[in-house]
Design a protein around this motif. Structure first.
Motif, mmCIF file in Angstrom:
data_model
loop_
_atom_site.group_PDB
_atom_site.id
_atom_site.type_symbol
_atom_site.label_atom_id
_atom_site.label_comp_id
_atom_site.label_asym_id
_atom_site.label_seq_id
_atom_site.Cartn_x
_atom_site.Cartn_y
_atom_site.Cartn_z
ATOM 1 N N ARG A 19 -0.269 8.645 -1.303
ATOM 2 C CA ARG A 19 -0.208 9.700 -0.647
ATOM 3 C C ARG A 19 -1.410 9.812 0.126
ATOM 4 O O ARG A 19 -1.387 10.488 1.378
ATOM 5 C CB ARG A 19 -0.044 10.991 -1.472
ATOM 6 C CG ARG A 19 0.107 12.262 -0.990
ATOM 7 C CD ARG A 19 0.026 13.284 -1.916
ATOM 8 N NE ARG A 19 0.654 14.550 -1.480
ATOM 9 C CZ ARG A 19 -0.231 15.463 -0.424
ATOM 10 N NH1 ARG A 19 -1.391 14.908 -0.287
ATOM 11 N NH2 ARG A 19 0.312 16.509 -0.238
ATOM 12 N N ALA A 20 -2.563 9.415 -0.187
ATOM 13 C CA ALA A 20 -3.726 9.628 0.419
ATOM 14 C C ALA A 20 -3.745 8.710 1.568
ATOM 15 O O ALA A 20 -4.349 8.927 2.526
ATOM 16 C CB ALA A 20 -5.089 9.207 -0.721
ATOM 17 N N ILE A 25 -1.648 4.753 7.105
ATOM 18 C CA ILE A 25 -0.602 3.391 7.346
ATOM 19 C C ILE A 25 0.340 3.605 8.002
ATOM 20 O O ILE A 25 0.664 2.748 8.816
ATOM 21 C CB ILE A 25 -0.568 3.154 5.832
ATOM 22 C CG1 ILE A 25 -1.565 2.510 4.968
ATOM 23 C CG2 ILE A 25 0.651 2.078 5.762
ATOM 24 C CD1 ILE A 25 -1.443 2.220 3.608
ATOM 25 N N ALA A 26 0.945 4.787 8.152
ATOM 26 C CA ALA A 26 2.327 4.856 8.917
ATOM 27 C C ALA A 26 1.921 4.989 10.277
ATOM 28 O O ALA A 26 2.515 4.380 11.296
ATOM 29 C CB ALA A 26 2.749 6.370 8.453
ATOM 30 N N GLY A 27 0.566 5.679 10.658
ATOM 31 C CA GLY A 27 0.172 5.864 12.062
ATOM 32 C C GLY A 27 -0.171 4.294 12.711
ATOM 33 O O GLY A 27 0.332 4.073 13.623
ATOM 34 N N ARG A 45 -0.179 -1.772 -1.844
ATOM 35 C CA ARG A 45 -1.533 -2.353 -1.940
ATOM 36 C C ARG A 45 -2.425 -0.882 -2.093
ATOM 37 O O ARG A 45 -3.466 -0.833 -2.806
ATOM 38 C CB ARG A 45 -1.936 -2.910 -0.813
ATOM 39 C CG ARG A 45 -1.736 -4.481 -0.928
ATOM 40 C CD ARG A 45 -2.455 -5.305 0.151
ATOM 41 N NE ARG A 45 -2.285 -5.177 1.587
ATOM 42 C CZ ARG A 45 -0.944 -5.389 2.118
ATOM 43 N NH1 ARG A 45 -0.195 -6.338 1.398
ATOM 44 N NH2 ARG A 45 -0.746 -4.958 3.394
ATOM 45 N N ALA A 46 -2.441 -0.032 -1.412
ATOM 46 C CA ALA A 46 -3.366 1.305 -1.231
ATOM 47 C C ALA A 46 -3.164 1.965 -2.625
ATOM 48 O O ALA A 46 -3.797 2.438 -3.326
ATOM 49 C CB ALA A 46 -2.751 2.257 -0.549
ATOM 50 N N THR A 49 -4.891 -0.234 -5.468
ATOM 51 C CA THR A 49 -6.229 -0.430 -5.300
ATOM 52 C C THR A 49 -6.789 1.157 -5.844
ATOM 53 O O THR A 49 -7.642 1.170 -6.513
ATOM 54 C CB THR A 49 -6.612 -0.306 -3.751
ATOM 55 O OG1 THR A 49 -6.317 -1.414 -3.216
ATOM 56 C CG2 THR A 49 -8.290 0.048 -3.610
ATOM 57 N N HIS A 50 -6.030 2.209 -5.567
ATOM 58 C CA HIS A 50 -6.362 3.685 -6.083
ATOM 59 C C HIS A 50 -6.334 3.505 -7.838
ATOM 60 O O HIS A 50 -7.219 3.936 -8.510
ATOM 61 C CB HIS A 50 -5.324 4.514 -5.711
ATOM 62 C CG HIS A 50 -5.468 6.100 -6.252
ATOM 63 N ND1 HIS A 50 -6.466 6.843 -5.816
ATOM 64 C CD2 HIS A 50 -4.784 6.750 -7.125
ATOM 65 C CE1 HIS A 50 -6.294 7.927 -6.635
ATOM 66 N NE2 HIS A 50 -5.471 7.705 -7.462
ATOM 67 N N ARG A 51 -5.183 3.007 -8.300
ATOM 68 C CA ARG A 51 -5.054 2.877 -9.818
ATOM 69 C C ARG A 51 -6.284 1.918 -10.363
ATOM 70 O O ARG A 51 -6.657 2.432 -11.389
ATOM 71 C CB ARG A 51 -3.834 2.264 -10.026
ATOM 72 C CG ARG A 51 -2.856 3.345 -9.744
ATOM 73 C CD ARG A 51 -1.242 2.850 -10.247
ATOM 74 N NE ARG A 51 -0.343 4.069 -9.991
ATOM 75 C CZ ARG A 51 0.885 4.204 -10.617
ATOM 76 N NH1 ARG A 51 0.977 3.365 -11.448
ATOM 77 N NH2 ARG A 51 1.735 5.026 -9.974
ATOM 78 N N GLN A 52 -6.734 0.898 -9.707
ATOM 79 C CA GLN A 52 -7.787 0.137 -10.204
ATOM 80 C C GLN A 52 -8.990 0.890 -10.267
ATOM 81 O O GLN A 52 -9.737 1.072 -11.369
ATOM 82 C CB GLN A 52 -7.983 -1.075 -9.247
ATOM 83 C CG GLN A 52 -7.164 -2.127 -9.666
ATOM 84 C CD GLN A 52 -7.276 -3.442 -8.762
ATOM 85 O OE1 GLN A 52 -7.792 -3.236 -7.688
ATOM 86 N NE2 GLN A 52 -7.180 -4.693 -9.526
ATOM 87 N N ALA A 53 -9.232 1.606 -9.145
ATOM 88 C CA ALA A 53 -10.483 2.403 -9.124
ATOM 89 C C ALA A 53 -10.561 3.662 -9.922
ATOM 90 O O ALA A 53 -11.737 3.730 -10.849
ATOM 91 C CB ALA A 53 -10.648 3.311 -7.553
ATOM 92 N N ARG A 54 -9.353 4.058 -10.328
ATOM 93 C CA ARG A 54 -9.366 5.158 -11.436
ATOM 94 C C ARG A 54 -9.496 4.628 -12.776
ATOM 95 O O ARG A 54 -10.029 5.223 -13.572
ATOM 96 C CB ARG A 54 -8.032 5.812 -11.238
ATOM 97 C CG ARG A 54 -7.944 6.870 -10.081
ATOM 98 C CD ARG A 54 -6.841 7.754 -10.289
ATOM 99 N NE ARG A 54 -6.651 8.553 -11.401
ATOM 100 C CZ ARG A 54 -5.793 9.089 -11.859
ATOM 101 N NH1 ARG A 54 -4.526 9.198 -11.455
ATOM 102 N NH2 ARG A 54 -5.636 9.795 -13.195
ATOM 103 N N SER A 55 -8.835 3.396 -12.810
ATOM 104 C CA SER A 55 -8.990 2.760 -14.247
ATOM 105 C C SER A 55 -10.596 2.279 -14.434
ATOM 106 O O SER A 55 -11.117 2.488 -15.641
ATOM 107 C CB SER A 55 -8.285 1.447 -14.295
ATOM 108 O OG SER A 55 -8.402 0.776 -15.503
#
Length: 111
Positions: A19-20, A25-27, A45-46, A49-55
């Motif tokens: 979502r972030a 990415i679409a643009g 991939r986004a 990466t987000h889930r790794q950072a949160r973990s």
């Protein structure tokens, strides 16, 4: 499906990383006229990466370290440490050169 519906669905599915990054990415994908698969891969991939950072953040907060310390705030005065050598080791270039590093001693200097 409209943009806001896609974003709402991503929130419902807890795909916060996607979502972030969606608009960026679409643009980029539209301006480069990418196929759909590279766009989906970028969104995945986004999210990853987000889930790794949160973990990592969760584990660090769970460890309940008393004080956040980093190399920039470390005071080298009154320690036997060589500031230049420590900063060089912190870059990790010895790993690229496939050299070993051995650290001997306690952690009482870093307090």
């Amino acid at each position: 499906m409209e943009r806001h519906e896609i974003l709402d669905a991503m929130s419902e599915l807890k795909l916060y990383g996607m979502r972030a990054s969606f608009d960026e990415i679409a643009g980029k994908g539209l301006t480069r006229r990418d196929e759909i698969y590279p766009l989906i891969a970028s969104l995945i991939r986004a999210e990853h990466t987000h889930r790794q950072a949160r973990s990592i953040s969760y584990r660090i907060s769970g460890a309940r370290f008393p004080v956040l310390k980093d190399l920039d705030s470390f005071v080298f005065d009154d320690t036997p440490l060589d500031q230049g050598q420590v900063r060089e080791l912190a870059t990790g270039t010895f790993l690229d050169a496939k050299r070993n590093a051995i650290f001997i001693g306690g952690s009482d200097l870093a307090s």
